[in-house]
Write a protein that holds these residues in place. Structure first.
Motif, PDB file in Angstrom:
ATOM      1  N   GLN A   1       3.916   8.821  -2.272  1.00 44.46           N
ATOM      2  CA  GLN A   1       3.982   7.613  -1.451  1.00 44.46           C
ATOM      3  C   GLN A   1       4.463   7.948  -0.043  1.00 44.46           C
ATOM      4  O   GLN A   1       3.929   7.443   0.944  1.00 44.46           O
ATOM      5  N   GLN A   2       5.468   8.807   0.058  1.00 47.82           N
ATOM      6  CA  GLN A   2       5.983   9.215   1.370  1.00 47.82           C
ATOM      7  C   GLN A   2       4.927   9.934   2.191  1.00 47.82           C
ATOM      8  O   GLN A   2       4.900   9.837   3.409  1.00 47.82           O
ATOM      9  N   ASP A   3       4.033  10.668   1.511  1.00 50.42           N
ATOM     10  CA  ASP A   3       2.948  11.368   2.202  1.00 50.42           C
ATOM     11  C   ASP A   3       1.726  10.470   2.422  1.00 50.42           C
ATOM     12  O   ASP A   3       0.697  10.943   2.891  1.00 50.42           O
ATOM     13  N   GLY A   4       1.843   9.194   2.059  1.00 48.14           N
ATOM     14  CA  GLY A   4       0.794   8.230   2.380  1.00 48.14           C
ATOM     15  C   GLY A   4      -0.313   8.066   1.361  1.00 48.14           C
ATOM     16  O   GLY A   4      -1.326   7.421   1.662  1.00 48.14           O
ATOM     17  N   LEU A   5      -0.170   8.602   0.148  1.00 49.40           N
ATOM     18  CA  LEU A   5      -1.201   8.361  -0.851  1.00 49.40           C
ATOM     19  C   LEU A   5      -1.183   6.891  -1.253  1.00 49.40           C
ATOM     20  O   LEU A   5      -0.106   6.319  -1.444  1.00 49.40           O
ATOM     21  N   PRO A   6      -2.351   6.286  -1.376  1.00 55.03           N
ATOM     22  CA  PRO A   6      -2.416   4.859  -1.723  1.00 55.03           C
ATOM     23  C   PRO A   6      -1.836   4.585  -3.116  1.00 55.03           C
ATOM     24  O   PRO A   6      -2.060   5.346  -4.060  1.00 55.03           O
ATOM     25  N   ASP A   7      -1.118   3.484  -3.220  1.00 50.18           N
ATOM     26  CA  ASP A   7      -0.526   3.112  -4.505  1.00 50.18           C
ATOM     27  C   ASP A   7      -1.584   2.989  -5.598  1.00 50.18           C
ATOM     28  O   ASP A   7      -1.322   3.316  -6.752  1.00 50.18           O
ATOM     29  N   MET A   8      -2.778   2.529  -5.236  1.00 46.11           N
ATOM     30  CA  MET A   8      -3.831   2.374  -6.244  1.00 46.11           C
ATOM     31  C   MET A   8      -4.122   3.704  -6.941  1.00 46.11           C
ATOM     32  O   MET A   8      -4.274   3.749  -8.165  1.00 46.11           O
ATOM     33  N   LEU A   9      -4.177   4.791  -6.183  1.00 47.60           N
ATOM     34  CA  LEU A   9      -4.411   6.095  -6.800  1.00 47.60           C
ATOM     35  C   LEU A   9      -3.283   6.457  -7.749  1.00 47.60           C
ATOM     36  O   LEU A   9      -3.516   6.964  -8.843  1.00 47.60           O
ATOM     37  N   LEU A  10      -2.068   6.198  -7.306  1.00 46.14           N
ATOM     38  CA  LEU A  10      -0.904   6.567  -8.102  1.00 46.14           C
ATOM     39  C   LEU A  10      -0.834   5.761  -9.394  1.00 46.14           C
ATOM     40  O   LEU A  10      -0.405   6.272 -10.424  1.00 46.14           O
ATOM     41  N   HIS A  11      -1.276   4.523  -9.335  1.00 43.62           N
ATOM     42  CA  HIS A  11      -1.292   3.684 -10.541  1.00 43.62           C
ATOM     43  C   HIS A  11      -2.392   4.115 -11.513  1.00 43.62           C
ATOM     44  O   HIS A  11      -2.241   3.928 -12.724  1.00 43.62           O
TER      45      HIS A  11
END
Length: 142
Positions: free
Chosen positions: A58-68
């Motif tokens: 998240q700190q590096d800007g990856l979208p939350d949708m990908l992380l979910h």
């Protein structure tokens, strides 16, 4: 927590940090590193590492949708071909369970990643598997 390996085996911990930093430098695609560290940590049941790597991503800007959706990456179209190749390679290396890594598995990775990227990603996957085993063995809290 069962034990604190930073106190019990500080030289090992310091060596792991040093190796991890070297491996991180060898992997220029931070997105792939984040996604694979999260996925491997999910497979290994390491809540501490999942939590830490999601925050870093998240700190590096990856979208939350990908992380979910990383837990179900084969079932969604939000991941790029490179993401999918890296995630498949990470899963293959993590789920060895007495089997070898096939040429077909390697070919999937090489279809999207250079030899250097596959080598660096392999080291990264090996490292996060080591961290996961240390954290779950110590029962680090998430």
């Amino acid at each position: 927590m069962r034990f604190n390996f930073t106190k019990e085996i500080p030289r090992v911990y310091d060596a792991m940090l040093s190796l991890d930093a070297t491996i991180t430098q060898a992997n220029p695609d931070r997105r792939l590193v984040h996604l694979t560290k999260i996925r491997v940590s999910q497979i290994n049941g390491c809540a501490y590492c999942v939590n830490m790597h999601v925050k870093e991503a998240q700190q590096d800007g990856l979208p939350d949708m990908l992380l979910h959706l990383v837990a179900v990456w084969p079932e969604t179209s939000v991941f790029t071909a490179r993401d999918r190749a890296a995630l498949a390679w990470a899963e293959t290396l993590t789920r060895l369970e007495g089997s070898e890594v096939s040429d077909a598995d390697y070919a999937v990775a090489r279809a999207e990643l250079s030899t250097q990227e596959v080598a660096a990603l392999t080291a990264s996957v090996a490292m996060i598997n080591l961290w996961n085993r240390m954290a779950t063995g110590a029962r680090l809290p998430a």
